[in-house]
Design a protein around this motif. Structure first.
Motif, PDB file in Angstrom:
ATOM      1  N   ALA A 190       0.978  -1.180   0.224  1.00 51.46           N
ATOM      2  CA  ALA A 190       0.164  -0.563  -0.220  1.00 51.46           C
ATOM      3  C   ALA A 190       0.749   1.450  -0.213  1.00 51.46           C
ATOM      4  CB  ALA A 190      -1.058   0.097   1.280  1.00 51.46           C
ATOM      5  N   MET A 191       0.498   2.632  -0.560  1.00 51.17           N
ATOM      6  CA  MET A 191       0.866   3.853   0.491  1.00 51.17           C
ATOM      7  C   MET A 191       0.367   3.890   1.914  1.00 51.17           C
ATOM      8  SD  MET A 191       2.804   6.226  -1.240  1.00 51.17           S
ATOM      9  CE  MET A 191       2.065   6.151  -3.078  1.00 51.17           C
ATOM     10  N   TYR A 192       1.036   4.273   2.313  1.00 49.34           N
ATOM     11  CA  TYR A 192       1.173   4.613   4.415  1.00 49.34           C
ATOM     12  C   TYR A 192       1.615   5.186   3.888  1.00 49.34           C
ATOM     13  CZ  TYR A 192       1.670  -0.711   4.941  1.00 49.34           C
ATOM     14  OH  TYR A 192       1.073  -1.379   5.216  1.00 49.34           O
ATOM     15  N   PHE A 193       0.576   6.823   4.439  1.00 49.92           N
ATOM     16  CA  PHE A 193       1.082   8.045   5.084  1.00 49.92           C
ATOM     17  C   PHE A 193       1.276   8.546   6.731  1.00 49.92           C
ATOM     18  CE2 PHE A 193      -1.252   9.354   0.968  1.00 49.92           C
ATOM     19  CZ  PHE A 193      -1.089   8.275  -0.133  1.00 49.92           C
ATOM     20  N   CYS A 194       0.926   9.488   6.738  1.00 53.20           N
ATOM     21  CA  CYS A 194       1.218   9.442   8.498  1.00 53.20           C
ATOM     22  C   CYS A 194       0.387  11.207   8.054  1.00 53.20           C
ATOM     23  CB  CYS A 194       2.960  10.180   8.463  1.00 53.20           C
ATOM     24  SG  CYS A 194       2.812   9.996  10.271  1.00 53.20           S
ATOM     25  N   ALA A 195      -0.341  11.465   9.105  1.00 57.18           N
ATOM     26  CA  ALA A 195      -1.136  12.578   9.471  1.00 57.18           C
ATOM     27  C   ALA A 195      -1.301  13.267  10.672  1.00 57.18           C
ATOM     28  CB  ALA A 195      -2.344  12.263   8.706  1.00 57.18           C
ATOM     29  N   ALA A 196      -0.964  13.683  10.808  1.00 62.09           N
ATOM     30  CA  ALA A 196      -0.795  14.824  11.879  1.00 62.09           C
ATOM     31  C   ALA A 196      -2.273  15.755  12.285  1.00 62.09           C
ATOM     32  CB  ALA A 196      -0.460  16.025  12.016  1.00 62.09           C
ATOM     33  N   GLU A 197      -2.778  15.775  13.489  1.00 64.52           N
ATOM     34  CA  GLU A 197      -3.808  16.892  14.591  1.00 64.52           C
ATOM     35  C   GLU A 197      -3.604  17.219  15.878  1.00 64.52           C
ATOM     36  OE1 GLU A 197      -7.056  16.048  16.484  1.00 64.52           O
ATOM     37  OE2 GLU A 197      -6.336  14.244  16.729  1.00 64.52           O
ATOM     38  N   ASP A 198      -4.375  18.015  15.660  1.00 67.45           N
ATOM     39  CA  ASP A 198      -3.917  19.148  17.064  1.00 67.45           C
ATOM     40  C   ASP A 198      -4.624  18.654  18.029  1.00 67.45           C
ATOM     41  OD1 ASP A 198      -4.179  22.208  14.761  1.00 67.45           O
ATOM     42  OD2 ASP A 198      -3.098  20.437  14.915  1.00 67.45           O
ATOM     43  N   ASP A 199      -4.326  17.761  18.409  1.00 67.55           N
ATOM     44  CA  ASP A 199      -4.687  17.185  19.730  1.00 67.55           C
ATOM     45  C   ASP A 199      -3.324  16.251  21.167  1.00 67.55           C
ATOM     46  OD1 ASP A 199      -7.408  14.941  20.922  1.00 67.55           O
ATOM     47  OD2 ASP A 199      -5.613  15.455  22.089  1.00 67.55           O
ATOM     48  N   GLY A 200      -3.117  14.901  20.242  1.00 63.61           N
ATOM     49  CA  GLY A 200      -2.223  14.935  21.191  1.00 63.61           C
ATOM     50  C   GLY A 200      -2.627  13.681  22.347  1.00 63.61           C
ATOM     51  N   TRP A 201      -3.652  13.936  23.434  1.00 63.60           N
ATOM     52  CA  TRP A 201      -4.317  13.080  24.190  1.00 63.60           C
ATOM     53  C   TRP A 201      -4.878  11.973  23.617  1.00 63.60           C
ATOM     54  CZ3 TRP A 201      -2.355  14.336  28.170  1.00 63.60           C
ATOM     55  CH2 TRP A 201      -2.522  15.417  29.008  1.00 63.60           C
ATOM     56  N   TYR A 202      -5.212  11.801  22.726  1.00 64.51           N
ATOM     57  CA  TYR A 202      -6.190  10.853  22.066  1.00 64.51           C
ATOM     58  C   TYR A 202      -6.122  10.678  20.878  1.00 64.51           C
ATOM     59  CZ  TYR A 202      -9.157   6.713  21.389  1.00 64.51           C
ATOM     60  OH  TYR A 202      -9.269   5.563  20.174  1.00 64.51           O
ATOM     61  N   CYS A 203      -4.976   9.704  20.500  1.00 65.86           N
ATOM     62  CA  CYS A 203      -5.187  10.036  18.470  1.00 65.86           C
ATOM     63  C   CYS A 203      -5.534   8.817  18.176  1.00 65.86           C
ATOM     64  CB  CYS A 203      -3.899   9.375  18.045  1.00 65.86           C
ATOM     65  SG  CYS A 203      -2.714  10.695  19.116  1.00 65.86           S
ATOM     66  N   SER A 204      -6.467   9.161  17.275  1.00 65.87           N
ATOM     67  CA  SER A 204      -7.515   7.571  16.858  1.00 65.87           C
ATOM     68  C   SER A 204      -7.265   7.069  15.598  1.00 65.87           C
ATOM     69  CB  SER A 204      -9.317   8.393  16.759  1.00 65.87           C
ATOM     70  OG  SER A 204      -9.185   9.113  15.204  1.00 65.87           O
ATOM     71  N   LEU A 205      -7.664   6.737  15.283  1.00 68.32           N
ATOM     72  CA  LEU A 205      -7.441   5.683  13.694  1.00 68.32           C
ATOM     73  C   LEU A 205      -8.425   6.380  12.359  1.00 68.32           C
ATOM     74  CD1 LEU A 205      -6.206   1.936  14.888  1.00 68.32           C
ATOM     75  CD2 LEU A 205      -4.955   3.984  14.042  1.00 68.32           C
ATOM     76  N   LYS A 206      -8.609   7.065  12.988  1.00 71.14           N
ATOM     77  CA  LYS A 206     -10.134   7.719  11.964  1.00 71.14           C
ATOM     78  C   LYS A 206      -9.862   8.412  10.873  1.00 71.14           C
ATOM     79  CE  LYS A 206     -13.935   8.957  13.008  1.00 71.14           C
ATOM     80  NZ  LYS A 206     -14.704   9.568  13.512  1.00 71.14           N
ATOM     81  N   GLY A 207      -9.524   8.836   9.789  1.00 72.09           N
ATOM     82  CA  GLY A 207      -8.722   9.840   8.630  1.00 72.09           C
ATOM     83  C   GLY A 207      -9.177  10.672   9.181  1.00 72.09           C
ATOM     84  N   SER A 208     -10.842  11.382   9.209  1.00 72.13           N
ATOM     85  CA  SER A 208     -11.115  12.282   9.364  1.00 72.13           C
ATOM     86  C   SER A 208     -11.320  13.066  10.239  1.00 72.13           C
ATOM     87  CB  SER A 208     -12.944  11.790   8.965  1.00 72.13           C
ATOM     88  OG  SER A 208     -13.408  11.614  10.442  1.00 72.13           O
ATOM     89  N   ASP A 209     -10.673  12.566  11.071  1.00 67.73           N
ATOM     90  CA  ASP A 209     -10.236  12.734  12.807  1.00 67.73           C
ATOM     91  C   ASP A 209      -8.755  13.899  12.212  1.00 67.73           C
ATOM     92  OD1 ASP A 209     -10.665  11.037  15.132  1.00 67.73           O
ATOM     93  OD2 ASP A 209     -11.927  12.320  14.014  1.00 67.73           O
ATOM     94  N   TYR A 210      -7.846  13.780  10.730  1.00 62.63           N
ATOM     95  CA  TYR A 210      -6.412  14.484  10.549  1.00 62.63           C
ATOM     96  C   TYR A 210      -6.312  15.171   9.591  1.00 62.63           C
ATOM     97  CZ  TYR A 210      -5.017  11.142  14.247  1.00 62.63           C
ATOM     98  OH  TYR A 210      -4.634  10.165  14.751  1.00 62.63           O
ATOM     99  N   ALA A 211      -6.101  16.928  10.281  1.00 60.14           N
ATOM    100  CA  ALA A 211      -5.821  18.237   9.241  1.00 60.14           C
ATOM    101  C   ALA A 211      -5.051  17.686   8.130  1.00 60.14           C
ATOM    102  CB  ALA A 211      -6.121  19.177   9.634  1.00 60.14           C
ATOM    103  N   TYR A 212      -3.560  16.971   8.377  1.00 54.16           N
ATOM    104  CA  TYR A 212      -2.850  17.284   7.670  1.00 54.16           C
ATOM    105  C   TYR A 212      -2.015  15.764   7.454  1.00 54.16           C
ATOM    106  CZ  TYR A 212      -2.969  22.122  10.584  1.00 54.16           C
ATOM    107  OH  TYR A 212      -4.215  23.194  11.116  1.00 54.16           O
ATOM    108  N   TRP A 213      -1.641  16.215   5.967  1.00 54.22           N
ATOM    109  CA  TRP A 213      -1.447  14.616   5.300  1.00 54.22           C
ATOM    110  C   TRP A 213      -0.001  14.769   4.832  1.00 54.22           C
ATOM    111  CZ3 TRP A 213      -4.139  10.116   6.120  1.00 54.22           C
ATOM    112  CH2 TRP A 213      -5.090  10.256   6.906  1.00 54.22           C
ATOM    113  N   GLY A 214       0.790  13.674   5.274  1.00 60.32           N
ATOM    114  CA  GLY A 214       2.286  13.409   3.865  1.00 60.32           C
ATOM    115  C   GLY A 214       2.244  13.533   2.286  1.00 60.32           C
ATOM    116  N   GLN A 215       2.659  13.003   2.074  1.00 62.10           N
ATOM    117  CA  GLN A 215       2.399  12.480   0.508  1.00 62.10           C
ATOM    118  C   GLN A 215       2.457  11.207   0.333  1.00 62.10           C
ATOM    119  OE1 GLN A 215       2.561  14.767  -1.767  1.00 62.10           O
ATOM    120  NE2 GLN A 215       1.964  16.069  -0.175  1.00 62.10           N
TER     121      GLN A 215
END
Length: 129
Positions: free
Chosen positions: A96-121
């Motif tokens: 697969a293509m593996y992506f990393c994504a970031a979001e402004d929290d850190g207390w609980y990091c989900s596995l839902k893509g819709s929770d993430y605002a910033y994505w790598g290539q």
């Protein structure tokens, strides 16, 4: 501006190992999530592995026991800006293509893509049988 960059993909034979890295910039000392996703051709994006700022982890069922997420060491009071995905005993279905994504929290990091605002290539992982 938050930027996310992945590295470490490649080709392996079934049963081999790979280590992916992901770094985020722009958080300036704030806590954040940096989580691994993947998408294979013709399939939906899947959350693969996440790690909270306290070290709690969660994995997709399909990779549990084979993949390990970790974060870079930091001085006390700071937050790691790099996550690693150690992929052991890889299988052709891990291709697969593996992506990393970031979001402004850190207390609980989900596995839902819709929770993430910033994505790598993304970085491609190909496993042959």
């Amino acid at each position: 501006q938050v930027q996310v960059v992945e590295s470490g993909g490649g080709s392996k034979q079934s049963g081999g190992s790979l280590r992916l890295s992901c770094s985020a910039s722009g958080y300036n000392g704030r806590r954040f999530c940096l989580t691994w996703f993947r998408q294979a051709p013709g399939k939906e994006r899947e959350g693969v592995a996440a790690i909270d700022s306290n070290g709690s982890t969660r994995y997709a069922h399909s990779v549990r026991g084979r993949f390990t997420i970790s974060q870079s060491d930091v001085a006390q009071g700071n937050y790691a800006n790099t996550r690693y995905l150690q992929m052991d005993n890889v299988r052709p279905e891990d291709t697969a293509m593996y992506f990393c994504a970031a979001e402004d929290d850190g207390w609980y990091c989900s596995l839902k893509g819709s929770d993430y605002a910033y994505w790598g290539q993304g970085t491609q992982v190909t496993v042959s049988s």
